[in-house]
Design a protein around this motif. Structure first.
Motif, short mmCIF file in Angstrom:
data_model
loop_
_atom_site.label_atom_id
_atom_site.label_comp_id
_atom_site.label_asym_id
_atom_site.label_seq_id
_atom_site.Cartn_x
_atom_site.Cartn_y
_atom_site.Cartn_z
N ALA A 115 -5.01 0.94 35.26
CA ALA A 115 -6.18 0.18 34.80
C ALA A 115 -7.34 1.14 34.59
N CYS A 116 -8.09 0.94 33.50
CA CYS A 116 -9.26 1.78 33.22
C CYS A 116 -10.36 1.45 34.23
N HIS A 117 -11.00 2.51 34.78
CA HIS A 117 -12.07 2.29 35.77
C HIS A 117 -13.29 1.65 35.11
N GLU A 118 -13.45 1.88 33.81
CA GLU A 118 -14.66 1.42 33.12
C GLU A 118 -14.51 0.01 32.57
N CYS A 119 -13.39 -0.25 31.85
CA CYS A 119 -13.30 -1.53 31.14
C CYS A 119 -12.11 -2.38 31.59
N ASP A 120 -11.38 -1.92 32.62
CA ASP A 120 -10.29 -2.69 33.22
C ASP A 120 -9.09 -2.91 32.30
N ARG B 41 -7.11 9.47 28.21
CA ARG B 41 -8.30 8.65 27.99
C ARG B 41 -7.91 7.21 27.72
N CYS B 42 -8.85 6.31 28.05
CA CYS B 42 -8.62 4.88 27.83
C CYS B 42 -8.51 4.61 26.34
N ARG B 43 -7.57 3.71 25.96
CA ARG B 43 -7.35 3.40 24.55
C ARG B 43 -8.52 2.63 23.95
N ARG B 44 -9.19 1.84 24.82
CA ARG B 44 -10.25 0.98 24.28
C ARG B 44 -11.62 1.68 24.33
N CYS B 45 -12.00 2.22 25.52
CA CYS B 45 -13.38 2.73 25.65
C CYS B 45 -13.44 4.26 25.73
N GLY B 46 -12.31 4.92 25.81
CA GLY B 46 -12.32 6.39 25.80
C GLY B 46 -12.67 7.04 27.13
ZN LIG Z 1 -11.54 1.63 29.21
#
Ligand SMILES: [Zn+2]
Length: 204
Positions: A10-15, A30-35
């Motif tokens: 799970a992304c720490h920033e946007c879940d 890196r996160c696919r959605r927010c980087g």
């Molecule tokens: Zn994210």
């Protein structure tokens, strides 16, 4: 279907829940959605953290056997080791200070180094030691109580102050404590919990 076997993260920033990508050495996931950075690949972080920890353990042994400082006062030479100093403080009705010194410069760093070795050594051979989770959790609880650097700084300040009263000779233990401080910081910097748990494998 190699992708489907990758664990979820799970992304720490946007879940956003996503599959962990395979990383090249030194790469960043890196996160696919927010980087946002999910994790980094630290090659050989476990081996490096283990080497620093073993080095620190060795110097810690030296630091506790040899005197921290020698004082030459009108012909007399007084030498003090860490344990010896704590004993004197205990005898002089400073039991609380003696206890704090022992807890922060002896017990906590020793427990931390032993716990690191207990987890990292088997991890290098991809073995999982018993009660790994408990040891890891205890280690993170004990970590803030290890204050070798505060101790080294305190000794240096008192050496400067004592220099007016007596001839002060820094002992082997002082340099060793300095080395312990450096090596423990290096071990903490190299330590990658993610790599550790990957190598330890799933609970048995
Ligand atoms: Zn994210």
């Amino acid at each position: 279907m190699a992708m489907a076997e990758q664990p979820l993260i799970a992304c720490h920033e946007c879940d956003l829940l996503q599959r962990e990508p395979h990383l090249p050495k030194g790469g960043v996931a890196r996160c696919r959605r927010c980087g946002a950075t999910l994790f980094r690949s630290h090659p050989q972080s476990t081996e490096r953290a283990l080497s620093y920890t073993l080095g620190a353990l060795l110097l810690f042994l030296v630091a506790n056997v040899f005197p921290i400082v020698s004082l030459k006062l009108s012909g007399d030479v007084v030498q003090a080791t860490l344990i010896g100093a704590a004993q004197v403080m205990y005898r002089d009705d400073m039991a609380l200070v003696a206890g704090l010194v022992l807890a922060t410069t002896f017990a906590a760093p020793l427990a931390q180094m032993l716990a690191m070795t207990y987890l990292l050594l088997p991890a290098c051979f991809r073995r999982r030691p018993p009660h790994a989770e408990l040891v890891f959790r205890t280690m993170t609880l004990v970590q803030p109580w290890g204050m070798v650097e505060v101790f080294v700084l305190g000794i240096l300040v008192s050496l400067v102050k004592l220099a007016h009263l007596a001839i002060v000779v820094p002992g082997i233990a002082l340099w060793s404590f300095g080395g312990v401080m450096m090596l423990m910081a290096a071990a903490a910097a190299a330590f990658d919990p993610r790599d550790l748990w990957t190598r330890l494998g799933p609970p048995r």
